[in-house]
Design an enzyme around this catalytic site. Structure first.
Site, mmCIF file in Angstrom:
data_model
loop_
_atom_site.group_PDB
_atom_site.id
_atom_site.type_symbol
_atom_site.label_atom_id
_atom_site.label_comp_id
_atom_site.label_asym_id
_atom_site.label_seq_id
_atom_site.Cartn_x
_atom_site.Cartn_y
_atom_site.Cartn_z
ATOM 1 N N GLU A 152 24.744 -23.516 -11.581
ATOM 2 C CA GLU A 152 23.395 -22.963 -11.364
ATOM 3 C C GLU A 152 22.030 -23.592 -11.706
ATOM 4 O O GLU A 152 22.125 -24.449 -12.638
ATOM 5 C CB GLU A 152 23.946 -21.712 -12.029
ATOM 6 N N TYR A 186 4.086 1.283 -0.893
ATOM 7 C CA TYR A 186 4.640 1.440 -2.353
ATOM 8 C C TYR A 186 3.559 2.174 -3.411
ATOM 9 O O TYR A 186 4.215 3.010 -3.805
ATOM 10 C CB TYR A 186 5.429 -0.158 -2.506
ATOM 11 N N ASP A 187 2.792 1.590 -3.791
ATOM 12 C CA ASP A 187 1.781 1.690 -4.130
ATOM 13 C C ASP A 187 1.289 3.649 -4.575
ATOM 14 O O ASP A 187 0.927 3.899 -5.452
ATOM 15 C CB ASP A 187 0.357 1.370 -4.307
ATOM 16 N N ALA A 201 1.081 -1.426 0.207
ATOM 17 C CA ALA A 201 -0.229 0.214 0.137
ATOM 18 C C ALA A 201 0.878 0.966 0.134
ATOM 19 O O ALA A 201 0.876 2.214 -1.077
ATOM 20 C CB ALA A 201 -0.746 -0.270 1.191
ATOM 21 N N CYS A 225 -23.311 -23.127 -16.815
ATOM 22 C CA CYS A 225 -24.453 -23.601 -16.363
ATOM 23 C C CYS A 225 -25.349 -21.762 -16.933
ATOM 24 O O CYS A 225 -25.094 -21.051 -16.357
ATOM 25 C CB CYS A 225 -24.672 -23.972 -15.743
ATOM 26 N N GLU A 263 16.806 -14.960 -17.823
ATOM 27 C CA GLU A 263 15.171 -15.895 -18.056
ATOM 28 C C GLU A 263 14.623 -15.691 -17.338
ATOM 29 O O GLU A 263 13.908 -14.322 -16.586
ATOM 30 C CB GLU A 263 15.883 -17.176 -17.400
ATOM 31 N N LYS A 319 19.174 -24.378 -13.474
ATOM 32 C CA LYS A 319 18.623 -23.971 -14.415
ATOM 33 C C LYS A 319 16.960 -23.724 -14.430
ATOM 34 O O LYS A 319 16.171 -24.302 -15.054
ATOM 35 C CB LYS A 319 18.895 -25.175 -16.134
ATOM 36 N N ARG A 351 15.589 -14.191 -27.312
ATOM 37 C CA ARG A 351 16.860 -14.525 -27.823
ATOM 38 C C ARG A 351 16.958 -14.980 -29.325
ATOM 39 O O ARG A 351 18.298 -14.851 -30.302
ATOM 40 C CB ARG A 351 16.633 -15.888 -27.252
#
Length: 664
Positions: free
Chosen positions: A114, A37-38, A35, A424, A172, A116, A137
């Site tokens: 690391e 931050y907003d 809140a 429905c 990524e 992936k 990429r």
């Protein structure tokens, strides 16, 4: 405010927002609530709208999405983005090690390993510390320009913390497991095609021509490599990762350096089971020669670097027998066929059912009751039927026919042109009512503790309620007469319902169950309009002015409030005393000066809810245990943080003790 004061305030807000973005999305150590931050972001956007001459490309306001593109233009990478060769077992890794050492005779070799991440590879270019381009990429030489879309990912800095003349960085983009599950649930309710896995969801989200759609999706990104760079020369991959973190990028914390291949193999194999506890999907690990000088000496083949390889996990797929296909009804009336099969173990849990999504999905895969099917967990979280083992058919299998009546109320079910879902048409269908009430009472909405599916069903079957507004007219005496309730449970439920009347407007908006409106959009609507009546009276253009709201959502909001029965329910809520106005955050600083670390799974809160609660009460949240930690909150299956806390003598709180501390 004169222009100079406005400019100074804009610069101050930008610096604060960049700082808190870094704390939250990169360090995982937020200092303020969503809140707060907003509020700062809204102030910045408002000032920049009044003074557009002060807008800069690195402003946090530029994350919210720009104009809709007609197509993606092609851009050339400064240096090629290669793909990796794969290793599928220990022997492949040993062969990779032999090749590396044969090309580096007499030299000592270290490997940096690391995780992936299973997402979409992206490339970012920064000039003098400012993000100027983001690209996919593509074919490795050229990719698609997705700059407007990557700017919506808050884990990607728009401005580097330590600017350098030029940096091309690779990483990524991914979608967390929970976000993927939530997105597919929403798409299923709307009768839209589902994403097969988080990787496809991330790729589909980043390749949207409208950046506002990307902004609505919960994406993140880990960085792990550089292309072109001016102003810095790291010596090792491990050093490079630390440097990227210092610049403000999010880098994955799980990485190790080894000096022999056997330790690399053991480390890779240790992740076969551990990976399921991660909040994102990994499909293996990446092994890189640690020395960048050795990387340069080893060079590349036509397709991949000689100094790196991807260790891939074996696919986890189980065979089982399909016992039945049942149809469930969601809160918007969507009929969803569900496969019921003999129990199988997948991703560390026992699975007995999986959504079959819609009629077309069943037809495409030719799924029949009695079939032997192959099942996996999409994104390690959602069970799915991959295929039918047709060679094992006996002839006794039965074709499934989608019902044209609702299995709950027997009302007419229809499939509208252009939609995959049957719905429905009975607005009074008990299944829809139950799901709508459960949603209204859920944590993200009105947060009525004790009102889950079982209690909602009891209330509906007894005729005590017919909609969520009726909840506010219940008495403890009525509820106590229901099976398995009792006086104490009834009083607790009524107290929880009464307490929910004081919720702020964003919870109510989300609880109404307006199609396409999630928690973030509900909060943005509440903050913008301040009162529910003003939202009801607003036109589509005014609603669309909110960054997180696109044309489809705006139309859905207007359609919801155009229905007489919905307006009648809102009047009933008002008459019962339910708050319909935005409540400014009231500061309760009882946790001021305290730093908390969370470990394990909490049953009463999601991780984010617990963090936000701590922040809203003036406390801080850290991702690691140190002597500065005040408390470690322990849920089910805690990790190494609990061991570290015990070693340092840090006070440990159970979930119940934590609840008493923050909820009393």
């Amino acid at each position: 405010m004169d222009k100079e004061a406005v400019k100074k305030r804009i610069e101050e807000l930008r610096a604060l927002l960049h700082y808190h973005n870094y704390r939250y999305y990169v360090l995982d150590q937020p200092e303020i609530s969503d809140a707060e931050y907003d509020r700062m972001l809204r102030e910045l956007i408002s000032l920049e709208q009044q003074y557009p001459e002060f807008i800069t490309p690195d402003s946090p306001s530029q994350r919210v999405g720009g104009e809709v593109a007609k197509e993606f233009r092609e851009v050339a990478h400064l240096k090629p983005m290669y793909s990796l060769d794969n290793a599928f077992g220990p022997e492949d890794l040993k062969e990779f090690d032999r090749r590396v050492r044969s090309l580096l005779p007499g030299q000592e070799v270290e490997y940096e390993v690391e995780l992936k991440i299973d997402g979409l590879a992206i490339s970012l270019v920064y000039e003098n510390g400012v993000l100027v381009r983001g690209a996919t990429r593509g074919n490795g030489t050229t990719g698609e320009d997705i700059t407007a879309n990557v700017k919506t990912i808050k884990a990607i800095p728009l401005k580097l913390r330590n600017p350098i003349p030029l940096l091309e960085v690779r990483g990524e983009a991914y979608m967390p497991k929970e976000s993927f599950a939530r997105l597919n649930e929403q798409r299923e309710e709307r009768g839209e095609p589902l994403f097969a896995n988080p990787r496809n969801a991330a790729a589909g989200s980043l390749r949207q021509l409208d950046p506002k759609v990307t902004a609505e999706r919960d994406l993140s990104a880990f960085m792990y490599a550089i292309g072109e760079v001016q102003g810095y020369e790291p010596k090792t991959q491990a050093e490079l990762m630390e440097w990227l973190s210092e610049l403000g990028f999010k880098v994955n914390p799980y990485r190790e350096v080894f000096n022999n291949i056997d330790d690399v193999i053991n480390y890779c194999q240790s992740w076969h089971e551990k990976r399921f506890s991660l909040p994102y999907v990994i499909d293996g690990l990446v092994i890189k020669v640690n020395s960048l000088a050795q990387q340069e000496a080893l060079g590349f083949t036509a397709k991949s670097p000689r100094w790196a390889i991807a260790y891939k996990f074996p696919a986890e797929i189980a065979e089982t027998r399909l016992k039945d296909i049942i149809v469930r009804v969601g809160r918007t009336g969507v009929l969803t066929p569900t496969a019921i099969f003999e129990p199988v173990s997948l991703a560390g849990t026992t699975v007995t059912r999986a959504s079959l999504h819609n009629e077309d999905y069943i037809r495409e895969k030719d799924i029949r009751i009695g079939d032997i099917i192959r099942v996996q967990k999409a994104g390690e979280i959602i069970p799915e039927v991959v295929e039918v083992v047709k060679e094992k058919r006996t002839g006794a299998e039965k074709e499934f026919v989608m019902p044209d009546t609702c299995p709950v109320c027997q009302g007419k079910a229809v499939r509208l042109p252009g939609e995959a879902a049957w719905r429905c048409t009975n607005a009074s269908c008990p299944a829809q009512l139950k799901e709508g009430i459960v949603h209204f009472a859920s944590r993200g909405a009105m947060n009525i503790e004790g009102l889950g599916p079982a209690v909602a069903e009891l209330l509906l079957e007894a005729g005590l309620i017919h909609n969520y507004a009726d909840l506010y007219y219940l008495s403890a005496e009525e509820v106590a007469r229901l099976p398995r309730m009792g006086k104490k449970s009834a009083e607790n439920l009524i107290n929880a319902i009464e307490k929910s009347k004081q919720n702020s407007l964003e919870r109510l908006i989300y609880g109404l169950g307006i199609r396409l409106v999630g928690e973030k959009a509900a909060r943005d609507l509440a903050v913008h309009f301040k009162e529910l009546d003003k939202l009801i009276a607003a036109g589509e253009e005014e609603i669309m002015a909110i960054p997180s709201v696109g044309p489809k959502m705006a139309a859905s909001i207007k359609a919801f409030f155009a229905q007489k029965e919905n307006l009648e329910l809102i009047e009933k809520l008002k008459a019962a005393g339910v708050n319909t106005k935005y409540l400014a955050e009231v500061r309760d600083n009882r946790l001021e000066g305290l730093t908390f670390v969370l470990t394990g799974t909490l049953s009463s809160f999601t991780r984010k809810e617990a963090e936000q609660l701590i922040l809203s009460l003036g406390g801080k949240v850290s991702s690691s245990v140190s002597k500065k930690t005040s408390y470690v909150v322990v849920g089910e299956d805690p990790g190494s943080k609990l061991t570290k806390a015990k070693e340092l003598g840090i006070p440990i709180l159970t979930e119940e003790e934590f609840r008493q501390m923050v909820m009393s």
